[in-house]
Enzyme design. Sequence first.
Site, PDB file in Angstrom:
ATOM      1  N   ASP A 168       0.870  -1.182   0.000  1.00 48.49           N
ATOM      2  CA  ASP A 168       0.000   0.000   0.000  1.00 48.49           C
ATOM      3  C   ASP A 168       0.903   1.228   0.000  1.00 48.49           C
ATOM      4  O   ASP A 168       2.121   1.115   0.180  1.00 48.49           O
ATOM      5  CB  ASP A 168      -0.909  -0.007   1.241  1.00 48.49           C
ATOM      6  CG  ASP A 168      -1.795   1.230   1.327  1.00 48.49           C
ATOM      7  OD1 ASP A 168      -2.329   1.645   0.281  1.00 48.49           O
ATOM      8  OD2 ASP A 168      -1.959   1.799   2.422  1.00 48.49           O
ATOM      9  N   SER A 169       0.298   2.395  -0.097  1.00 50.13           N
ATOM     10  CA  SER A 169       1.079   3.633  -0.067  1.00 50.13           C
ATOM     11  C   SER A 169       1.482   4.000   1.360  1.00 50.13           C
ATOM     12  O   SER A 169       1.842   5.144   1.599  1.00 50.13           O
ATOM     13  CB  SER A 169       0.256   4.773  -0.656  1.00 50.13           C
ATOM     14  OG  SER A 169      -0.860   4.997   0.180  1.00 50.13           O
ATOM     15  N   TYR A 217      -1.051   7.937  -3.190  1.00 53.94           N
ATOM     16  CA  TYR A 217      -1.264   7.363  -4.525  1.00 53.94           C
ATOM     17  C   TYR A 217      -2.482   8.025  -5.190  1.00 53.94           C
ATOM     18  O   TYR A 217      -2.555   8.120  -6.417  1.00 53.94           O
ATOM     19  CB  TYR A 217      -1.575   5.858  -4.423  1.00 53.94           C
ATOM     20  CG  TYR A 217      -0.405   4.936  -4.165  1.00 53.94           C
ATOM     21  CD1 TYR A 217       0.882   5.406  -3.915  1.00 53.94           C
ATOM     22  CD2 TYR A 217      -0.609   3.555  -4.162  1.00 53.94           C
ATOM     23  CE1 TYR A 217       1.923   4.521  -3.676  1.00 53.94           C
ATOM     24  CE2 TYR A 217       0.426   2.665  -3.935  1.00 53.94           C
ATOM     25  CZ  TYR A 217       1.690   3.146  -3.691  1.00 53.94           C
ATOM     26  OH  TYR A 217       2.714   2.257  -3.449  1.00 53.94           O
ATOM     27  N   GLY A 218      -3.427   8.408  -4.352  1.00 56.08           N
ATOM     28  CA  GLY A 218      -4.735   8.871  -4.852  1.00 56.08           C
ATOM     29  C   GLY A 218      -4.709  10.180  -5.602  1.00 56.08           C
ATOM     30  O   GLY A 218      -5.730  10.625  -6.118  1.00 56.08           O
ATOM     31  N   CYS A 275      -4.751  -1.583  -1.392  1.00 57.79           N
ATOM     32  CA  CYS A 275      -4.959  -0.167  -1.710  1.00 57.79           C
ATOM     33  C   CYS A 275      -6.039  -0.074  -2.790  1.00 57.79           C
ATOM     34  O   CYS A 275      -5.897  -0.685  -3.856  1.00 57.79           O
ATOM     35  CB  CYS A 275      -3.640   0.402  -2.237  1.00 57.79           C
ATOM     36  SG  CYS A 275      -3.790   2.067  -2.897  1.00 57.79           S
ATOM     37  N   ASN A 276      -7.087   0.650  -2.488  1.00 57.21           N
ATOM     38  CA  ASN A 276      -8.180   0.810  -3.451  1.00 57.21           C
ATOM     39  C   ASN A 276      -7.725   1.581  -4.691  1.00 57.21           C
ATOM     40  O   ASN A 276      -8.131   1.279  -5.809  1.00 57.21           O
ATOM     41  CB  ASN A 276      -9.343   1.577  -2.803  1.00 57.21           C
ATOM     42  CG  ASN A 276     -10.002   0.803  -1.688  1.00 57.21           C
ATOM     43  OD1 ASN A 276     -11.023   0.165  -1.871  1.00 57.21           O
ATOM     44  ND2 ASN A 276      -9.400   0.841  -0.504  1.00 57.21           N
ATOM     45  N   THR A 277      -6.873   2.567  -4.478  1.00 60.08           N
ATOM     46  CA  THR A 277      -6.438   3.400  -5.601  1.00 60.08           C
ATOM     47  C   THR A 277      -5.612   2.579  -6.588  1.00 60.08           C
ATOM     48  O   THR A 277      -5.874   2.576  -7.799  1.00 60.08           O
ATOM     49  CB  THR A 277      -5.593   4.590  -5.099  1.00 60.08           C
ATOM     50  OG1 THR A 277      -6.269   5.218  -4.021  1.00 60.08           O
ATOM     51  CG2 THR A 277      -5.337   5.579  -6.203  1.00 60.08           C
ATOM     52  N   CYS A 308     -10.941   3.552   0.995  1.00 67.16           N
ATOM     53  CA  CYS A 308      -9.481   3.729   1.025  1.00 67.16           C
ATOM     54  C   CYS A 308      -9.019   3.044   2.302  1.00 67.16           C
ATOM     55  O   CYS A 308      -9.625   3.248   3.365  1.00 67.16           O
ATOM     56  CB  CYS A 308      -9.135   5.219   1.056  1.00 67.16           C
ATOM     57  SG  CYS A 308      -7.404   5.565   1.487  1.00 67.16           S
ATOM     58  N   THR A 309      -7.999   2.236   2.190  1.00 64.59           N
ATOM     59  CA  THR A 309      -7.616   1.436   3.371  1.00 64.59           C
ATOM     60  C   THR A 309      -7.113   2.315   4.519  1.00 64.59           C
ATOM     61  O   THR A 309      -7.210   1.922   5.681  1.00 64.59           O
ATOM     62  CB  THR A 309      -6.573   0.371   2.985  1.00 64.59           C
ATOM     63  OG1 THR A 309      -5.461   1.009   2.320  1.00 64.59           O
ATOM     64  CG2 THR A 309      -7.168  -0.662   2.050  1.00 64.59           C
TER      65      THR A 309
END
Length: 218
Positions: free
Chosen positions: A7-8, A39-40, A70-72, A181-182
């Site tokens: 993830d970011s 990231y978003g 990560c959703n993005t 978003c996590t």
Amino acid sequence: MKIGVFDSGIGGTTVLAEIKKLLPNEEYRYIADSKNCPYGEKSDQELERIVTKNVDELKNWGAKIIVIACNTATTRCIDYLRQKYPELTFIGTEPAIKLATNTDAKSILVLATPGTIASERTKSLLEENQKPGQKITLLACPGLADTIEKCYQDDHTPIRDKLAELLTNAPKSPDIIVLGCTHYSLIKDEIQTLFPSSKLIDGNLGVAHRVEAKLHQP
Ligand code: DGL
């Protein structure tokens, strides 16, 4: 089995925790890519370069399954990654819109990064799952993941201030709020305080079940 997760930053630890609850005996490596957070708010090109670096590192470590926590990165890059690395299995995290619409909720608020909200994947999740009579509000939250990344371990005042600013025009008491978003799963309590009667959901448990299913596949 070696399972790589990235993830970011710290958001994806909420996904990793659910996976470890179901599968405590696997071997995990987690990349918290906080130097590239958020990231978003990056272009697809930039994101593709960043996720490739993460995947290369996890692949070199020996991961066969990679969880994009990560959703993005999932909504914008999972197709790119699946094409680039056909030898790996990718499991993504995406806004739990299906879970929310499969209820009798009349109003649903989806909170996510600008990148996730603008993605084609989010658009199709809505088109495929929205039921007649359901009102779904998508709210992009620029700066929120970044603020959580920087302040989570210390004073949460900047996080609460950012939330208050972003939620000024949000529906007052939606039936369900999707944490898309996590990073937002880390501040569930703060969000719940602002929406005491709403049910908060994320896709983390669903991701864990998909990893488990993959492992048990013959
Ligand atoms: N935690 C990530 C997500 O689920 C990314 C947040 C960010 O870096 O913008 O979207």
